[in-house]
Design a protein around this motif. Structure first.
Motif, mmCIF file in Angstrom:
data_model
loop_
_atom_site.group_PDB
_atom_site.id
_atom_site.type_symbol
_atom_site.label_atom_id
_atom_site.label_comp_id
_atom_site.label_asym_id
_atom_site.label_seq_id
_atom_site.Cartn_x
_atom_site.Cartn_y
_atom_site.Cartn_z
ATOM 1 N N ALA A 285 -4.324 5.888 4.275
ATOM 2 C CA ALA A 285 -3.138 6.717 4.480
ATOM 3 C C ALA A 285 -3.394 7.824 5.486
ATOM 4 N N PHE A 286 -2.437 8.047 6.367
ATOM 5 C CA PHE A 286 -2.518 9.131 7.347
ATOM 6 C C PHE A 286 -1.149 9.786 7.484
ATOM 7 N N HIS A 287 -1.174 11.077 7.799
ATOM 8 C CA HIS A 287 0.080 11.703 8.213
ATOM 9 C C HIS A 287 0.457 11.183 9.599
ATOM 10 N N GLU A 288 1.728 11.340 9.914
ATOM 11 C CA GLU A 288 2.183 10.903 11.239
ATOM 12 C C GLU A 288 1.348 11.535 12.351
ATOM 13 N N ASP A 289 1.060 12.836 12.198
ATOM 14 C CA ASP A 289 0.317 13.533 13.268
ATOM 15 C C ASP A 289 -1.191 13.370 13.142
ATOM 16 N N CYS A 290 -1.655 12.807 12.021
ATOM 17 C CA CYS A 290 -3.109 12.674 11.807
ATOM 18 C C CYS A 290 -3.608 11.275 12.129
ATOM 19 N N LYS A 291 -2.663 10.347 12.373
ATOM 20 C CA LYS A 291 -3.110 8.958 12.482
ATOM 21 C C LYS A 291 -4.018 8.764 13.697
ATOM 22 N N PRO A 292 -4.982 7.855 13.586
ATOM 23 C CA PRO A 292 -5.966 7.709 14.658
ATOM 24 C C PRO A 292 -5.336 7.153 15.939
ATOM 25 N N SER B 7 0.815 -1.216 0.000
ATOM 26 C CA SER B 7 0.000 0.000 0.000
ATOM 27 C C SER B 7 0.848 1.265 0.000
ATOM 28 N N LEU B 8 2.156 1.108 0.228
ATOM 29 C CA LEU B 8 3.041 2.276 0.196
ATOM 30 C C LEU B 8 3.378 2.675 -1.236
ATOM 31 N N MET B 9 2.927 1.885 -2.195
ATOM 32 C CA MET B 9 3.127 2.173 -3.611
ATOM 33 C C MET B 9 2.739 3.614 -3.941
ATOM 34 N N THR B 10 1.613 4.036 -3.358
ATOM 35 C CA THR B 10 1.077 5.361 -3.669
ATOM 36 C C THR B 10 1.468 6.380 -2.601
ATOM 37 N N LEU B 11 2.624 6.150 -1.984
ATOM 38 C CA LEU B 11 3.086 7.013 -0.885
ATOM 39 C C LEU B 11 3.036 8.496 -1.256
ATOM 40 N N PHE B 12 3.475 8.817 -2.499
ATOM 41 C CA PHE B 12 3.605 10.236 -2.842
ATOM 42 C C PHE B 12 2.381 10.774 -3.573
ATOM 43 N N THR B 13 1.384 9.921 -3.801
ATOM 44 C CA THR B 13 0.186 10.424 -4.493
ATOM 45 C C THR B 13 -1.040 10.400 -3.581
ATOM 46 N N ASP B 14 -0.991 9.588 -2.499
ATOM 47 C CA ASP B 14 -2.141 9.536 -1.590
ATOM 48 C C ASP B 14 -2.293 10.846 -0.841
ATOM 49 N N SER B 15 -3.567 11.177 -0.549
ATOM 50 C CA SER B 15 -3.777 12.289 0.374
ATOM 51 C C SER B 15 -4.216 11.701 1.718
ATOM 52 N N CYS B 16 -4.039 12.496 2.738
ATOM 53 C CA CYS B 16 -4.316 12.009 4.093
ATOM 54 C C CYS B 16 -5.811 11.796 4.284
ATOM 55 N N ARG B 17 -6.148 10.677 4.901
ATOM 56 C CA ARG B 17 -7.547 10.325 5.112
ATOM 57 C C ARG B 17 -8.216 11.329 6.042
ATOM 58 N N MET C 264 5.969 16.402 4.896
ATOM 59 C CA MET C 264 6.002 14.941 4.796
ATOM 60 C C MET C 264 4.703 14.434 4.175
ATOM 61 N N PRO C 265 4.794 13.418 3.303
ATOM 62 C CA PRO C 265 3.579 12.785 2.778
ATOM 63 C C PRO C 265 2.929 11.931 3.863
ATOM 64 N N PRO C 266 1.750 11.392 3.653
ATOM 65 C CA PRO C 266 1.144 10.509 4.663
ATOM 66 C C PRO C 266 1.914 9.196 4.788
ATOM 67 N N THR C 267 2.769 9.096 5.816
ATOM 68 C CA THR C 267 3.683 7.945 5.929
ATOM 69 C C THR C 267 3.050 6.776 6.670
ATOM 70 N N TRP C 268 1.911 7.004 7.304
ATOM 71 C CA TRP C 268 1.301 5.936 8.101
ATOM 72 C C TRP C 268 0.205 5.244 7.291
ATOM 73 N N ARG C 269 0.189 3.906 7.329
ATOM 74 C CA ARG C 269 -0.910 3.157 6.716
ATOM 75 C C ARG C 269 -1.586 2.340 7.810
ATOM 76 N N ASP C 270 -2.902 2.463 7.863
ATOM 77 C CA ASP C 270 -3.640 1.677 8.850
ATOM 78 C C ASP C 270 -3.405 0.194 8.594
ATOM 79 N N PHE C 271 -3.211 -0.588 9.685
ATOM 80 C CA PHE C 271 -2.873 -2.004 9.528
ATOM 81 C C PHE C 271 -4.023 -2.791 8.903
#
Ligand SMILES: [Zn+2]
Length: 305
Positions: free
Chosen positions: A298-305, A266-276, A286-293
């Motif tokens: 996709a979430f930013h580091e500071d936006c992740k749930p 799911s990191l394939m689209t690391l640079f094209t995803d927008s934060c959920r 920074m792009p959204p580096t976090w992916r929900d398991f």
């Protein structure tokens, strides 16, 4: 300890006295009737003298019995090494120490045994599961032997090949530079590269780098340790290791690998995803580096749930 030695000394003295009185008796007996017994009733006098000597032996014998009963019994059974005890009577000088060394080593082994028993009971309280903590109660706790680190290379190859078939845009290369354990090199589209170190079917280490970086050290070997020079891929490395720990399962190691690889894909689209959450592509550069398991959102580091 001193008391014990005193008692032993007493006992040894008593034995010595007994021996000398027995010796006296036999010396007197072997001399037979002597001139100092006189002429009258010399046989009777001789027999009386022997009787005195025997009663002396008797009283000394009692003394030996008394002193021996005062001695504390040797710790029997604890280190009863059977016939090896005869080693202590060995006459050759360099073998005399063998028995005491043997006893020492038995003591040491016993201690080791005790310690390992303790360790086992401690470890059983804390089964080394990395994830899937059964928070809902352990009614159906399964006992298993974690053996996912010890599987034939062919099994690992098969699991990786099945993952390879799932994702056509992900290039997987397996090498085995360190004996039987596989190192998987992944190229994810044109987004990033990674190495995944396996131990059996268990993922042990993940390192993520940029598409233009490589994993070769100065001497031309595979380099598993040097971090990416980009902050974004260092962050992804941290998250990938967290994901690896999250998906780890000793019961279904192949499923763990497949889940991890799906997450990783799911990191394939690391640079094209927008934060959920915030809807932006970049946050603090920074792009959204976090992916929900579970959902792979996709979430930013500071936006992740
Ligand atoms: Zn965000």
């Amino acid at each position: 300890m001193d008391l014990q030695l005193d008692a032993l000394n007493e006992a040894l003295k008593a034995v010595k006295t007994l021996r000398s009185s027995v010796g006296n008796f036999f010396v007197t007996l072997s001399q037979g009737v002597r001139s100092d017994h006189g002429e009258d009733n010399k046989e009777t006098k001789f027999i009386l003298e022997l009787q005195d000597l025997i009663s002396e032996v008797n009283s000394h014998m009692r003394r030996v019995d008394q002193t021996c009963s005062c001695l504390a019994p040797a710790p029997e059974g604890l280190y009863n090494l059977g016939n090896t005890a005869l080693l202590a009577q060995e006459t050759t000088q360099d073998r005399q120490a063998l028995y005491s060394e043997l006893v020492e080593s038995y003591k040491w082994t016993d201690k080791l045994h005790d310690c390992s028993n303790l360790t086992v009971s401690y470890l059983q309280q804390n089964v080394m599961k990395r994830t899937y903590v059964n928070a809902a109660g352990n009614a159906k706790r399964r006992r298993y032997t974690p053996s996912s680190h010890n599987v034939p290379p062919q099994t690992v190859d098969n699991v990786i090949a099945s993952v390879d078939r799932l994702f056509s845009d992900m290039t997987l290369t397996v090498t085995r530079p360190y004996a039987t354990n596989a190192i998987l090199q992944i190229t994810l589209g044109r987004s990033l590269k990674a190495v995944v170190a396996f131990k059996g079917l268990m993922i042990e280490w993940v390192l993520v780098k940029g598409y233009n970086e490589d994993f070769v050290s100065e001497n031309g070997h595979l380099d598993l340790w040097t971090e990416s020079r980009y902050q974004v891929f260092r962050k992804i490395t941290d998250n990938a290791n967290a994901a690896m720990l999250h998906f780890y399962s000793p019961i279904h190691p192949d499923l763990a690998v497949r889940s991890f690889m799906t997450w990783f894909h799911s990191l394939m689209t690391l640079f094209t995803d927008s934060c959920r959450r915030c809807g932006n592509h970049l946050l603090l550069g920074m792009p959204p580096t976090w992916r929900d398991f579970r959902t792979l959102e996709a979430f930013h580091e500071d936006c992740k749930p």
